[in-house]
Design an enzyme around this catalytic site. Structure first.
Site, PDB file in Angstrom:
ATOM      1  N   ARG A  41       0.810  -1.216   0.000  1.00 10.26           N
ATOM      2  CA  ARG A  41       0.000   0.000   0.000  1.00 10.26           C
ATOM      3  C   ARG A  41       0.849   1.274   0.000  1.00 10.26           C
ATOM      4  O   ARG A  41       0.338   2.357  -0.161  1.00 10.26           O
ATOM      5  CB  ARG A  41      -0.914   0.018   1.234  1.00 10.26           C
ATOM      6  CG  ARG A  41      -2.078  -0.912   1.080  1.00 10.26           C
ATOM      7  CD  ARG A  41      -2.979  -0.856   2.295  1.00 10.26           C
ATOM      8  NE  ARG A  41      -3.450  -2.180   2.625  1.00 10.26           N
ATOM      9  CZ  ARG A  41      -3.592  -2.652   3.835  1.00 10.26           C
ATOM     10  NH1 ARG A  41      -3.283  -1.920   4.871  1.00 10.26           N
ATOM     11  NH2 ARG A  41      -4.052  -3.852   4.032  1.00 10.26           N
ATOM     12  N   ARG A  74       8.310   6.452  -4.832  1.00 13.42           N
ATOM     13  CA  ARG A  74       8.244   7.379  -5.973  1.00 13.42           C
ATOM     14  C   ARG A  74       9.633   7.904  -6.304  1.00 13.42           C
ATOM     15  O   ARG A  74      10.340   8.358  -5.416  1.00 13.42           O
ATOM     16  CB  ARG A  74       7.364   8.576  -5.618  1.00 13.42           C
ATOM     17  CG  ARG A  74       5.940   8.187  -5.358  1.00 13.42           C
ATOM     18  CD  ARG A  74       4.993   9.208  -5.967  1.00 13.42           C
ATOM     19  NE  ARG A  74       3.645   8.896  -5.541  1.00 13.42           N
ATOM     20  CZ  ARG A  74       3.033   9.507  -4.543  1.00 13.42           C
ATOM     21  NH1 ARG A  74       3.617  10.491  -3.900  1.00 13.42           N
ATOM     22  NH2 ARG A  74       1.814   9.159  -4.206  1.00 13.42           N
ATOM     23  N   ARG A  82      -7.423  -3.555  16.121  1.00 10.47           N
ATOM     24  CA  ARG A  82      -6.631  -2.536  16.791  1.00 10.47           C
ATOM     25  C   ARG A  82      -7.570  -1.383  17.090  1.00 10.47           C
ATOM     26  O   ARG A  82      -8.464  -1.055  16.285  1.00 10.47           O
ATOM     27  CB  ARG A  82      -5.492  -2.028  15.897  1.00 10.47           C
ATOM     28  CG  ARG A  82      -4.498  -3.080  15.514  1.00 10.47           C
ATOM     29  CD  ARG A  82      -3.689  -3.622  16.651  1.00 10.47           C
ATOM     30  NE  ARG A  82      -2.714  -2.659  17.132  1.00 10.47           N
ATOM     31  CZ  ARG A  82      -1.961  -2.871  18.228  1.00 10.47           C
ATOM     32  NH1 ARG A  82      -2.103  -3.984  18.944  1.00 10.47           N
ATOM     33  NH2 ARG A  82      -1.087  -1.967  18.619  1.00 10.47           N
ATOM     34  N   ARG A 129       1.444   9.067  15.614  1.00  6.60           N
ATOM     35  CA  ARG A 129       1.394  10.304  14.826  1.00  6.60           C
ATOM     36  C   ARG A 129       0.678  11.397  15.609  1.00  6.60           C
ATOM     37  O   ARG A 129      -0.012  11.127  16.601  1.00  6.60           O
ATOM     38  CB  ARG A 129       0.691  10.069  13.489  1.00  6.60           C
ATOM     39  CG  ARG A 129      -0.719   9.539  13.582  1.00  6.60           C
ATOM     40  CD  ARG A 129      -1.309   9.274  12.181  1.00  6.60           C
ATOM     41  NE  ARG A 129      -2.643   8.686  12.268  1.00  6.60           N
ATOM     42  CZ  ARG A 129      -3.398   8.398  11.221  1.00  6.60           C
ATOM     43  NH1 ARG A 129      -2.956   8.629  10.000  1.00  6.60           N
ATOM     44  NH2 ARG A 129      -4.602   7.864  11.368  1.00  6.60           N
ATOM     45  N   GLU A 181      -1.835  10.223  18.673  1.00  7.75           N
ATOM     46  CA  GLU A 181      -2.561   8.971  18.407  1.00  7.75           C
ATOM     47  C   GLU A 181      -1.748   7.763  18.879  1.00  7.75           C
ATOM     48  O   GLU A 181      -0.578   7.616  18.526  1.00  7.75           O
ATOM     49  CB  GLU A 181      -2.826   8.888  16.902  1.00  7.75           C
ATOM     50  CG  GLU A 181      -3.696   7.737  16.491  1.00  7.75           C
ATOM     51  CD  GLU A 181      -4.054   7.815  14.999  1.00  7.75           C
ATOM     52  OE1 GLU A 181      -4.339   8.920  14.484  1.00  7.75           O
ATOM     53  OE2 GLU A 181      -4.012   6.763  14.350  1.00  7.75           O
ATOM     54  N   TYR A 200     -10.693  -3.596   6.105  1.00  8.56           N
ATOM     55  CA  TYR A 200     -10.411  -2.162   6.036  1.00  8.56           C
ATOM     56  C   TYR A 200     -10.961  -1.647   4.716  1.00  8.56           C
ATOM     57  O   TYR A 200     -10.625  -2.168   3.651  1.00  8.56           O
ATOM     58  CB  TYR A 200      -8.906  -1.845   6.131  1.00  8.56           C
ATOM     59  CG  TYR A 200      -8.716  -0.355   5.964  1.00  8.56           C
ATOM     60  CD1 TYR A 200      -8.875   0.493   7.058  1.00  8.56           C
ATOM     61  CD2 TYR A 200      -8.517   0.210   4.709  1.00  8.56           C
ATOM     62  CE1 TYR A 200      -8.802   1.868   6.905  1.00  8.56           C
ATOM     63  CE2 TYR A 200      -8.445   1.591   4.548  1.00  8.56           C
ATOM     64  CZ  TYR A 200      -8.590   2.405   5.652  1.00  8.56           C
ATOM     65  OH  TYR A 200      -8.538   3.769   5.497  1.00  8.56           O
ATOM     66  N   ASP A 210     -11.712   1.980   2.464  1.00  8.17           N
ATOM     67  CA  ASP A 210     -11.727   3.428   2.323  1.00  8.17           C
ATOM     68  C   ASP A 210     -13.167   3.883   2.068  1.00  8.17           C
ATOM     69  O   ASP A 210     -14.030   3.089   1.679  1.00  8.17           O
ATOM     70  CB  ASP A 210     -10.819   3.851   1.161  1.00  8.17           C
ATOM     71  CG  ASP A 210      -9.370   4.029   1.619  1.00  8.17           C
ATOM     72  OD1 ASP A 210      -9.155   4.323   2.810  1.00  8.17           O
ATOM     73  OD2 ASP A 210      -8.458   3.865   0.782  1.00  8.17           O
TER      74      ASP A 210
END
Ligand SMILES: Cc1cc2nc3c(=O)[nH]c(=O)nc-3n(C[C@H](O)[C@H](O)[C@H](O)COP(=O)(O)OP(=O)(O)OC[C@H]3O[C@@H](n4cnc5c(N)ncnc54)[C@H](O)[C@@H]3O)c2cc1C
Length: 390
Positions: free
Chosen positions: A182, A186, A258, A288, A309, A357, A359
Site C-alpha cells: 500500500r 516514488r 486494533r 502520529r 494517536e 479495512y 476506504d
C-alpha cells in the site's frame, strides 16, 4: 439546506443498523426507490467513524475518530458525494519524524536524497535503491522481508520498523507482506500521499455530508439506539453495518481489532505546520500527531487542536478501528461467515459487517451495489453481497 420532514411511522420495511457511510448510502438508495428505511445507531451522531465536529474551545473542525481524507479514482463515486456536499480542494501530504529529522512520505526522490545526503536524479535513485535492496529475498514471506527487498535495511529501519511495530503491536516479521504494497515508492518529487485524481474535503465535514445523504422523507434515523430484536419487528430485511461478531453476541469469540486512543491538546497558531506528522521511532509511544485545522486550509482559527494517536489491541467495549486479519482471526472469521450464511433476510455490509479495512469511496460503492442488487432481486439479498473471505 432545507431538509424534508422525516419519516415517522413506527415500523419500516428495512432496518439499517449503523448510520455510518455504509448505512446512510444504502438507506438513501433504497429510499429513492420507494422503500421506507429506519436507520439506527448506537452513537449519538451519524457519520460512523468519519464523524467530524467543531472543537468548542478552538472552533476547529475535528475528525473525531482520526483523520479522514476523501480520495477516489471512481468518477461515479466522486459525482455521488459531491451531489450531497460541497467539497474543497485538499491534497494530503504526510511528514514523518525519524531519528531527529523530518522527511516526506511516501518515500520519494526528496526523501531518498535527504536521507542519504545525495542529489540523485530519478534513474540514479532507482539504480541506487536497487543496490540497497536485499535481492536474496525472492518471495517475501512477511512485511519485514517485503520492506528489505524493496528499500533495504536503512530505509526500513528508519521509516517502517518502529512505526509498524507501534501500529500493529507485533514485530513486522509477524505481519503479511501485503501490507507494504500500500505504500508506493516514488522516483519523483511528488510528495502527495494519494495517487487518485479526485481528492478533497467536504466543506462542512463528514457528519454534514452524512446528514445530507440521510435527508429523505422515507428515512427515519434513531440515534443513541443500539440494536434490539424488537426494532426489527415488521422489517422485511435487516442491513447490518455493525461488527459481524457483534451480531452473534460474540458467542464464538471476538474478531481481533486494533483500537486508537487520542490525546487531545491545543496550542496557539500553528503547532506543526502540516495535518499529519508520523513518528517513526519505536521509543516514541505514539504513532502520529494530527493537527486538524490543516484539513480546512480555507478556515482561519487563532488556536489549534491536535490529537496524539496511540494504537493498541481492542478490548471489549473499545471502538474497533483496524481489523487484524492474521491467521487466528481468519479462522474465526470463517466460522462467523458460515454462521451468517444460514440467516435469512439479513445482509452484512461495510467495514465492520465484512471485517475489512475499507476506504470511504469503496464503502460507498459497495453500499450502492448492495442496494442495487437488493432492488433488482425484488427486495432480497444474500447475507454477503461481498465475500469477506475473498
Ligand atoms: C483511523 C482511520 C482513518 C481512516 N482514514 C480514512 C481516509 O483518510 N480516507 C478514507 O477513504 N477512509 C478512511 N478510513 C475508513 C473509513 O473510516 C471507513 O471507510 C468508513 O468509516 C466505513 O463506514 P461504515 O459505515 O462501513 O462503518 P462505520 O463508520 O464504523 O459505521 C458503523 C456504525 O454502526 C454503528 N453500530 C455498530 N454496531 C451497532 C449496533 N449493534 N447497534 C446500532 N449501531 C451500531 C456504529 O456506532 C457506527 O456508527 C479510515 C478509518 C480509520 C479507522
Amino acid at each position: 439546506m432545507t431538509r424534508p420532514a422525516p419519516y415517522t411511522a413506527p415500523n419500516a420495511a428495512v432496518l439499517v443498523v449503523g448510520a455510518g457511510l455504509s448505512g446512510a448510502v444504502l438507506a438513501r438508495e433504497l429510499a429513492e426507490a420507494g422503500w421506507r428505511c429506519h436507520v439506527i445507531d448506537a452513537r449519538p451522531h451519524v457519520g460512523g467513524n468519519c464523524h467530524t465536529a467543531r472543537d468548542p474551545e478552538t472552533g476547529v473542525m475535528v475528525h473525531t475518530y482520526g483523520p479522514h481524507i476523501f480520495h477516489t479514482g471512481d468518477a461515479a463515486t466522486w459525482a455521488y458525494v459531491t451531489s450531497f456536499a460541497r467539497f474543497r480542494r485538499y491534497t494530503h501530504r504526510v511528514k514523518t519524524t525519524s531519528r531527529g529529522a523530518v522527511y516526506g512520505l511516501p518515500i520519494n526522490l526528496h526523501t531518498i536524497n535527504q536521507f542519504y545526503g545525495k542529489t540523485l536524479r530519478p534513474a540514479e535513485a532507482e539504480a541506487f535503491l536497487a543496490t540497497q535492496a536485499d535481492t536474496s529475498i525472492t518471495t517475501p514471506r512477511n512485511f519485514e522481508e517485503q520492506a528489505l527487498r524493496f528499500v533495504g535495511r536503512d530505509l526500513y529501519e528508519a521509516f517502517f520498523k518502529g512505526y509498524t511495530q507501534k501500529q500493529w503491536g507485533c514485530a513486522p516479521r509477524d505481519l503479511p507482506a501485503a501490507i507494504l504494497q500500500r505504500l508506493p515508492l516514488r522516483f519523483t518529487y511528488d510528495d502527495g500521499y494519494f495517487n487518485h485524481p479526485y481528492q478533497g474535503m467536504p466543506e462542512d465535514g463528514y457528519t454534514a455530508l452524512t446528514h445530507a445523504i440521510l435527508a429523505h422523507p422515507a428515512i427515519r434515523v434513531s440515534l443513541s439506539t443500539a440494536f434490539t430484536p424488537d426494532l426489527a419487528e415488521g422489517a422485511r430485511h435487516i442491513f447490518w453495518t455493525g461488527a459481524l461478531d457483534g451480531y452473534f453476541d460474540y458467542t464464538l469469540g471476538r474478531l481481533g481489532y486494533r483500537t486508537l486512543e487520542f490525546e487531545r491538546f491545543t496550542a496557539m497558531g500553528d503547532y506543526q505546520g502540516c495535518a499529519v506528522m508520523n513518528y517513526a521511532d519505536a521509543e516514541i509511544p505514539y504513532t502520529r500527531i494530527t493537527e486538524h485545522k490543516h484539513f480546512a486550509p480555507w478556515e482561519s482559527h487563532a488556536k489549534t487542536t491536535c490529537y496524539r494517536e496511540y494504537s493498541r489491541a481492542a478490548a471489549p467495549g473499545d471502538i474497533p478501528f483496524y481489523p487484524i486479519r492474521l491467521v487466528a482471526e481468519q479462522a474465526l472469521l470463517k466460522r462467523y461467515v458460515a454462521r451468517a450464511k444460514t440467516l435469512e433476510n439479513v445482509s452484512f455490509i461495510g467495514r465492520l459487517g465484512t471485517y475489512r479495512y475499507l476506504d470511504m469511496d469503496v464503502t460507498i460503492r459497495e453500499a450502492r451495489a448492495a442496494a442495487a442488487r437488493f432492488l433488482a432481486q425484488g427486495g432480497t439479498l444474500a447475507p454477503f453481497h461481498i465475500d469477506p473471505l475473498a
